[in-house]
Design a protein around this motif. Structure first.
Motif, PDB file in Angstrom:
ATOM      1  N   ASP A  79      43.395 -13.159 -12.825  1.00 32.72           N
ATOM      2  CA  ASP A  79      43.651 -11.724 -12.711  1.00 32.72           C
ATOM      3  C   ASP A  79      42.373 -10.923 -12.563  1.00 32.72           C
ATOM      4  O   ASP A  79      42.379  -9.718 -12.702  1.00 32.72           O
ATOM      5  N   GLU A  80      41.255 -11.613 -12.296  1.00 31.40           N
ATOM      6  CA  GLU A  80      40.007 -10.889 -12.132  1.00 31.40           C
ATOM      7  C   GLU A  80      39.767 -10.642 -10.643  1.00 31.40           C
ATOM      8  O   GLU A  80      39.891 -11.542  -9.814  1.00 31.40           O
ATOM      9  N   ALA A  81      39.434  -9.414 -10.338  1.00 33.18           N
ATOM     10  CA  ALA A  81      39.262  -9.036  -8.938  1.00 33.18           C
ATOM     11  C   ALA A  81      38.083  -9.752  -8.294  1.00 33.18           C
ATOM     12  O   ALA A  81      38.018  -9.871  -7.073  1.00 33.18           O
TER      13      ALA A  81
ATOM     14  N   ARG B 104      50.170  -0.160 -21.321  1.00 33.45           N
ATOM     15  CA  ARG B 104      50.306  -0.143 -19.871  1.00 33.45           C
ATOM     16  C   ARG B 104      51.024   1.131 -19.407  1.00 33.45           C
ATOM     17  O   ARG B 104      50.637   1.749 -18.403  1.00 33.45           O
ATOM     18  N   ALA B 105      52.067   1.513 -20.136  1.00 28.24           N
ATOM     19  CA  ALA B 105      52.824   2.715 -19.759  1.00 28.24           C
ATOM     20  C   ALA B 105      51.946   3.952 -19.840  1.00 28.24           C
ATOM     21  O   ALA B 105      51.995   4.833 -18.961  1.00 28.24           O
ATOM     22  N   ARG B 106      51.136   4.041 -20.876  1.00 29.66           N
ATOM     23  CA  ARG B 106      50.269   5.216 -21.008  1.00 29.66           C
ATOM     24  C   ARG B 106      49.232   5.255 -19.893  1.00 29.66           C
ATOM     25  O   ARG B 106      48.883   6.326 -19.387  1.00 29.66           O
TER      26      ARG B 106
ATOM     27  N   THR C  10      39.294   1.601 -19.645  1.00 32.01           N
ATOM     28  CA  THR C  10      38.824   0.218 -19.769  1.00 32.01           C
ATOM     29  C   THR C  10      39.270  -0.400 -21.084  1.00 32.01           C
ATOM     30  O   THR C  10      39.750  -1.543 -21.126  1.00 32.01           O
ATOM     31  N   ARG C  11      39.148   0.350 -22.172  1.00 37.93           N
ATOM     32  CA  ARG C  11      39.543  -0.182 -23.480  1.00 37.93           C
ATOM     33  C   ARG C  11      41.032  -0.453 -23.551  1.00 37.93           C
ATOM     34  O   ARG C  11      41.469  -1.495 -24.062  1.00 37.93           O
TER      35      ARG C  11
ATOM     36  N   ARG D 242      45.525  -6.504 -21.831  1.00 41.11           N
ATOM     37  CA  ARG D 242      45.340  -7.846 -21.288  1.00 41.11           C
ATOM     38  C   ARG D 242      45.146  -8.873 -22.399  1.00 41.11           C
ATOM     39  O   ARG D 242      45.676  -9.984 -22.335  1.00 41.11           O
ATOM     40  N   ALA D 243      44.374  -8.505 -23.433  1.00 40.38           N
ATOM     41  CA  ALA D 243      44.138  -9.438 -24.534  1.00 40.38           C
ATOM     42  C   ALA D 243      45.436  -9.763 -25.270  1.00 40.38           C
ATOM     43  O   ALA D 243      45.696 -10.923 -25.623  1.00 40.38           O
TER      44      ALA D 243
END
Length: 908
Positions: free
Chosen positions: A404-406, A565-567, A581-582, A588-589
């Motif tokens: 999932d890393e670009a 994710r929704a926020r 980012t946080r 993800r974690a």
């Protein structure tokens, strides 16, 4: 002679030299030296090593390595009196008495460096030394005197806040998509010529190798079908420059990095060194070549900051933090396994250094006041702009699996490719154990004991982000309640008695009882295991309870991730970049922990009694060190771990190289050799066959080596085995590596041969005996020239010692695979005896390959086991005769082969 400020002590394997303060130099037994050292702290080199040899748990001493680490941080030296002397341009001592005598001179030379301005100034040595003076670090006063500074404590400890001196990284625009221009084999040859230089001796085999490897840099034809090159390059071909030639060309043409993956850190640094041929300017090279490792390998500035705050309550920790402060300012990239010397980690304590690493997955990203100076973030960003990213197999596999890393690369070189199977075995396993489950609890809840203040749970890491979000706060509270079912602090003691509490501890205690009841060797010092089925009644009962508890934990973890994710989707445009980012990182974690750990554990528990699914192997085990339990639980591995590895790599990779000197095992059947290599590396799973390339070694092994199989030593009689090692080591005059299949045999032989080896004037070192990490022992062995080193597989894999410093290898037994449950399953899947033979030939090949690293090297390989089957003999190069003989003949032949005057040159 004038009175010395301190006595000095040097230790060997069986005796010691003591330089008294009045100048008297005496030789003592280790017991006598231990008594003196306990009365009066002496000067020593590597306090822990000295203490172990004296038979002491602790030793109060003035360690010259600490002084060296303060004056010259981030610089390596051999952690011996000879090594320090060489680093300081002094004549190395010749014997043990000389070693003791030179220690005061070494102190003087180091302080002279401070006086003459040669001390590292990237951090403030005066302020840091003054801070350490306050806690009575013994080197503080001499350092301050040498610097002409007052012997007074500082008003503040700002000197230890070294992060303020670190440069900030800058956010850059995302890199452009990589191009797809190929590398022509002829261009690869020309680039190789540039790298080797116009005056280099022609090496046609190296050019052939570079041409073959360049095929992996062609554009792929179909999605998910990378171009693979399987390239075996014999020792001496120069494969590092061979693949750097097309790799650097492709990176320059296409504006994207090539990732070079290795198994050992030694090779990572060797690649970095070789890259200097392309980019001789170190500043430019630092931009073009980036070493990447997992986050847990880097120092976390926030953890260091927290440790400094905690030092107010525990001032005894301040000297270690002061030395780390000096290193932080001087390090290239903050890699704790890079330019932080292994011996300094030994001295300061592995647990203490580990606590400073970013290993917990607790990063708060933009909320950290040190975020803009973070070593991890710097390395991530530097890798995007580099031409070469040098990483390890573990990191590459984890990144590819997550997918999932670009910035996943499209081109790879897997060096040390013979280790891919083992690396994948670790990366794709599932362990439902005490260590894994307790670590998850700590990640979720944070520190639960007052003395463990640095462990931050989810609530502490994101409470400022969810302050007004009731749903998120409810999920966090639910996570905290459900996580109580996981093992808490002190779990190892509780599961070994009657105090287990919570679903996980009760399950682990039941597993432990089953293992101890059924496993062979349960009263010995080694790890033990047993089959999962049939599971005991209490195991089944507690497994059901644990599964329910994990279900209850998974739900709020998913809920919190979804809420974050929704926020981000609904309100993301209003958040600052660091906040986004946080929130994304925490989501993800949570998803990864739930999917990679909880999902796997819940599936295992649901399948209890049904047997492991096809392609997987299960067992219950208790992991032990020296008879002490340190972990326990349920282990699940892939029968063939290259299956998930290739499944995760193929979608993003356009081309890759798998290379090694020992990809094939030497069965004498070339087609079978390649088929086995493709199986072990996973490339046989690709839809398009890999390109096969083999470039033989240029060395004349028939002239440069000898192989003896000794047939008159009883391998079950340790007195005979030890006598053989002693005779062979003395015949070679040192430069000898003794390899063992069991730690107990190593220790027993070491105790028997150390007096005679030392009496002959040869240093002797031993893994599991001397208090040093493996890489440090190997560095000493390489540097001493005539030393003897005893070790196990870890030593064999890590040795790269050109020249006479390694001229003899002695194996105690045929290195058959360990017959555990996982090996049993793989043996059945991969050909039974053929699988055993393949692994054993590879181990013999790899060990033999350590002997000759240069064209003028000579070496002898001895196996003290007459039971070497003739079918394993092809592990040795063609033309090398395997001579079966008695010990006396092997000793005489070793002496004659290694000692001709023409070959008696200094060690490299």
């Amino acid at each position: 002679m004038s009175t010395l400020p301190y006595p000095a002590l040097a230790v060997g394997a069986t005796r010691a030299a003591w330089l008294a303060r009045d100048g008297e130099l005496v030789t003592l037994t280790l017991d006598e030296a231990a008594k003196l050292a306990q009365r009066e702290p002496p000067l020593v080199v590597h306090r822990n090593f000295v203490a172990r040899r004296l038979g002491l748990d602790r030793l109060q001493a003035l360690d010259l390595l600490e002084l060296y680490a303060f004056i010259h941080p981030a610089k390596f030296c051999l952690p011996t009196p000879r090594g320090l002397a060489r680093a300081l341009d002094l004549t190395p001592p010749g014997d043990l008495e000389d070693e003791a005598a030179i220690l005061p001179k070494l102190v003087g030379a180091l302080l002279d460096d401070a006086i003459e301005g040669k001390i590292d100034q990237k951090s403030d040595p005066v302020e840091i030394a003054q801070a350490l003076l306050e806690v009575r670090w013994p080197w503080a006063a001499p350092i301050l005197s040498a610097l002409g500074a007052p012997l007074t404590p500082p008003r503040t400890r700002n000197g230890l806040s070294v992060w303020s001196r670190l440069p900030e990284w800058r956010e850059e625009a995302p890199p452009d998509p990589p191009g797809t221009e190929p590398v022509d084999p002829a261009d690869a040859r020309r680039r190789l010529a540039e790298l080797t230089g116009v005056n280099a001796e022609p090496r046609p085999s190296q050019a052939d190798y570079a041409s073959a490897v360049s095929l992996a840099f062609a554009p792929r034809e179909d999605h998910g079908v990378p171009i693979a090159v399987l390239a075996e390059a014999g020792t001496g071909v120069g494969k590092t420059l061979g693949y750097l030639a097309p790799a650097t060309l492709w990176a320059e043409k296409n504006g994207a990095p090539v990732w070079i993956s290795t198994y050992t850190r030694n090779l990572q640094h060797q690649i970095d060194t070789e890259a200097a041929r392309r980019w001789p300017d170190p500043i430019e090279r630092a931009k073009k070549v980036v070493l990447r490792k997992g986050r847990e390998n880097y120092l976390c500035l926030l953890n260091y900051d927290d440790a400094l705050r905690g030092a107010a309550a525990t001032p005894a920790t301040l000297p270690a933090l002061g030395l780390i402060a000096r290193w932080i300012a001087a390090t290239r990239d903050g890699d704790l396994g890079g330019d932080l010397p292994g011996w300094l980690v030994d001295l300061l304590g592995r647990v203490r250094i580990s606590s400073l690493a970013d290993k917990r997955g607790e990063c708060v990203y933009g909320a950290c006041e040190h975020h803009k100076r973070c070593f991890v973030e710097r390395s991530v960003r530097a890798a995007r702009e580099a031409d070469l990213v040098v990483a390890n197999h573990a990191l590459v596999m984890v990144r590819a699996a997550r997918g999932d890393e670009a910035d996943l690369p499209s081109r790879y070189v897997f060096d040390e490719g013979h280790h891919i199977f083992d690396a994948a075995d670790s990366a794709f396993a599932a362990h439902l154990t005490g260590l894994e489950t307790s670590e998850l609890r700590r990640w979720l809840i944070g520190a639960e004991a007052a003395r463990s203040s640095r462990a931050r749970g989810i609530k502490r890491r994101i409470e400022d982000l969810v302050r007004e979000d009731e749903d998120a706060k409810a999920a966090i509270d639910a996570i905290g309640r459900a996580a109580q079912a996981l093992p808490g602090e002190g779990w190892p003691t509780r599961i070994g008695g009657d105090g287990a509490k919570g679903a996980a501890e009760l399950f682990l205690a039941a597993v432990r009882r089953q293992v101890y009841a059924r496993a062979e060797g349960s009263d010995g010092p080694y790890s033990i295991e047993c089959d999962v089925a049939p599971a005991a009644d209490d195991v089944r009962e507690h497994a059901a309870n644990l599964r329910a508890a994990l279900d209850a934990l998974a739900t709020p973890m998913r809920d919190l991730a979804k809420r974050l994710r929704a926020r981000l989707e609904e309100e993301g445009e209003y958040f600052e970049a660091d906040t986004r980012t946080r929130m994304d990182a925490m989501a993800r974690a949570l998803e990864r922990r739930e999917q990679e750990q909880l999902t796997a554990w819940r599936a295992m528990l649901a399948e209890l009694g049904k047997g492991a699914p096809d392609g997987l192997v299960d067992w219950f085990g208790v992991e032990r060190i020296d008879g002490r339990d340190f972990d326990c639980g349920w282990y699940r591995h892939f029968t063939d771990p290259t299956a998930p590895f290739m499944a995760s790599l193929a979608p993003s990779a356009h081309g890759f190289v798998v290379t090694s000197a020992t990809l094939t095992d030497g069965s004498s059947d070339e087609m079978e050799d390649w088929r086995a290599a493709e199986q072990r590396t996973g490339v046989g799973r690709l839809l398009v066959p890999a390109v096969r390339a083999r470039v033989p070694s240029p060395f004349d092994y028939a002239k440069q080596t000898r192989v003896f199989v000794v047939n008159d030593v009883r391998k079950d009689d340790l007195d005979q085995v030890a006598a053989a090692y002693r005779a062979l080591f003395l015949a070679a005059g040192g430069g000898a590596l003794g390899l063992f299949t069991a730690v107990a045999r190593l220790k027993a032989v070491h105790a028997r041969i150390a007096p005679a080896i030392e009496a002959a004037g040869l240093p002797i070192l031993a893994q599991h005996v001397d208090q040093m990490d493996v890489q440090t022992l190997i560095e000493i062995f390489r540097g001493e020239g005539d030393a003897c080193l005893l070790g196990t597989d870890a030593v064999r894999d890590g040795v790269d010692v050109p020249g006479r410093a390694l001229r003899l290898i002695v194996f105690d037994r045929v290195p058959w695979p360990r017959p555990d449950l996982l090996h049993k399953a793989r043996r059945a899947a991969f050909g039974n005896k053929a699988w055993d033979d393949r692994l054993t030939r590879l181990r013999l090949r790899q060990a033999f390959g350590r002997l000759v690293r240069r064209a003028d090297d000579h070496g002898v390989f001895v196996l003290l086991d007459p039971m070497l089957p003739s079918r394993l003999a092809p592990a040795f190069p063609p033309g090398v005769d395997v001579v079966r003989c008695g010990l006396a003949e092997a000793v005489a032949a070793t002496r004659d082969f290694l000692e001709p005057p023409a070959r008696c040159t200094d060690a490299a």
